[in-house]
Write a protein that holds these residues in place. Structure first.
Motif, PDB file in Angstrom:
ATOM      1  N   UNK A 155      41.242  53.666  -3.570  1.00 56.95           N
ATOM      2  CA  UNK A 155      40.872  52.812  -2.444  1.00 56.95           C
ATOM      3  C   UNK A 155      40.959  53.554  -1.114  1.00 56.95           C
ATOM      4  N   UNK A 156      41.836  54.548  -1.052  1.00 57.86           N
ATOM      5  CA  UNK A 156      41.999  55.338   0.173  1.00 57.86           C
ATOM      6  C   UNK A 156      41.238  56.669   0.101  1.00 57.86           C
ATOM      7  N   UNK A 157      40.397  56.823  -0.907  1.00 59.71           N
ATOM      8  CA  UNK A 157      39.546  58.012  -1.091  1.00 59.71           C
ATOM      9  C   UNK A 157      40.371  59.279  -1.308  1.00 59.71           C
ATOM     10  N   UNK A 158      41.551  59.125  -1.884  1.00 59.85           N
ATOM     11  CA  UNK A 158      42.399  60.267  -2.208  1.00 59.85           C
ATOM     12  C   UNK A 158      41.985  60.808  -3.572  1.00 59.85           C
ATOM     13  N   UNK A 159      41.664  62.083  -3.634  1.00 59.70           N
ATOM     14  CA  UNK A 159      41.226  62.688  -4.900  1.00 59.70           C
ATOM     15  C   UNK A 159      42.157  63.812  -5.354  1.00 59.70           C
ATOM     16  N   UNK A 160      43.072  64.219  -4.490  1.00 58.28           N
ATOM     17  CA  UNK A 160      43.944  65.354  -4.788  1.00 58.28           C
ATOM     18  C   UNK A 160      45.386  64.875  -4.939  1.00 58.28           C
ATOM     19  N   UNK A 161      46.332  65.804  -4.805  1.00 60.99           N
ATOM     20  CA  UNK A 161      47.747  65.491  -4.942  1.00 60.99           C
ATOM     21  C   UNK A 161      48.484  65.863  -3.663  1.00 60.99           C
ATOM     22  N   UNK A 162      49.557  65.139  -3.343  1.00 65.27           N
ATOM     23  CA  UNK A 162      50.293  65.414  -2.103  1.00 65.27           C
ATOM     24  C   UNK A 162      51.154  66.668  -2.216  1.00 65.27           C
ATOM     25  N   UNK A 163      51.600  67.153  -1.083  1.00 66.16           N
ATOM     26  CA  UNK A 163      52.440  68.347  -1.048  1.00 66.16           C
ATOM     27  C   UNK A 163      53.779  68.124  -1.738  1.00 66.16           C
ATOM     28  N   UNK A 164      54.236  66.889  -1.783  1.00 65.40           N
ATOM     29  CA  UNK A 164      55.510  66.589  -2.426  1.00 65.40           C
ATOM     30  C   UNK A 164      55.537  67.012  -3.894  1.00 65.40           C
ATOM     31  N   UNK A 165      54.386  67.003  -4.553  1.00 66.61           N
ATOM     32  CA  UNK A 165      54.316  67.426  -5.961  1.00 66.61           C
ATOM     33  C   UNK A 165      54.863  68.838  -6.139  1.00 66.61           C
ATOM     34  N   UNK A 166      54.697  69.674  -5.111  1.00 63.87           N
ATOM     35  CA  UNK A 166      55.120  71.065  -5.239  1.00 63.87           C
ATOM     36  C   UNK A 166      56.638  71.229  -5.181  1.00 63.87           C
ATOM     37  N   UNK A 167      57.353  70.160  -4.922  1.00 65.68           N
ATOM     38  CA  UNK A 167      58.816  70.215  -4.985  1.00 65.68           C
ATOM     39  C   UNK A 167      59.317  70.075  -6.424  1.00 65.68           C
ATOM     40  N   UNK A 168      58.454  69.638  -7.309  1.00 67.32           N
ATOM     41  CA  UNK A 168      58.847  69.351  -8.689  1.00 67.32           C
ATOM     42  C   UNK A 168      59.577  70.510  -9.372  1.00 67.32           C
ATOM     43  N   UNK A 169      59.066  71.762  -9.317  1.00 68.22           N
ATOM     44  CA  UNK A 169      59.786  72.838 -10.021  1.00 68.22           C
ATOM     45  C   UNK A 169      61.195  73.058  -9.493  1.00 68.22           C
TER      46      UNK A 169
END
Length: 231
Positions: free
Chosen positions: A192-206
């Protein structure tokens, strides 16, 4: 060649970060078709999985299930396995890093590595004074800045957002219903917000998986010391 293969090769051939490469290729429609957050998440999980090959039940990132009371066989990833069936084991689930006894976290042989919900799922949104909408996570990290007539922008998870209004898509109870239900709702919010990618927070996962600390332990809260973060 898969999307994950392309991103991996570009990462090895450059100094660019994997998350940045995937974001750029997705938003510019390099892969063709209609970009979708569900597809992008699957690609990022495949890239992470290559960094955490499941070599055995004692390896970090190994898929398991939580059979402790109240957890309804929840999906999980191993952080640290204790010795013996009664040893203390730590696992990462969609909502936290928890401790249980080893027999309550058996290996899940057909499971796979996943990025927990709280690294990318919008929990609500803030509205800034200029009308910008900021989607935030359950740990109150900014995910996306959304402005009318512009493409969504990945936000800094550490940013202190000065908002004038705050609303939620979920409450604590609805956010912990079966994961498939939350996934479906979350993807729809992003679309609904036209978001197709992932946020920077995902890169904290490792870092969270490697250190056994949760998002809220890593986030720079207002008034805290500055730090350099992945993503």
């Amino acid at each position: 060649m898969t999307q994950a293969d392309i991103v991996s090769r570009l990462h090895r051939a450059s100094s660019l970060r994997t998350g940045d490469i995937l974001d750029a290729l997705t938003r510019t429609r390099y892969f063709g078709g209609s970009p979708d957050p569900e597809i992008t998440l699957a690609v990022r999980e495949a890239l992470f999985a290559a960094e955490y090959p499941d070599r055995g039940r004692h390896d970090i990132g190994a898929p398991c299930r939580v059979k402790a009371p109240g957890y309804d066989n929840a999906r999980a990833l191993l952080v640290e396995r204790g010795e013996g069936p009664e040893g203390l084991t730590r696992v990462m689930i969609d909502h936290s890093i928890m401790t249980c006894v080893s027999r309550e976290a058996p290996a899940h042989r057909v499971g796979r590595l996943f990025v927990p919900l709280r690294f990318w799922m919008p929990y609500g949104f803030w509205t800034e004074a200029d009308g910008t909408k900021v989607l935030f996570s359950r740990d109150y990290c900014p995910l996306w800045r959304v402005q009318e007539g512009r493409a969504p922008v990945r936000d800094d998870p550490d940013r202190d957002v000065k908002f004038v209004k705050q609303k939620w898509y979920f409450d604590e109870g609805s956010f912990r219903v079966p994961v498939d239900t939350v996934l479906s709702q979350g993807f729809e919010i992003l679309r609904q917000h036209r978001v197709v990618s992932l946020p920077r927070l995902v890169e904290w996962f490792p870092e969270c998986l490697a250190t056994g600390r949760w998002i809220s332990d890593l986030k720079r809260w207002p008034g805290g010391s500055e730090m350099v973060r992945a993503g």
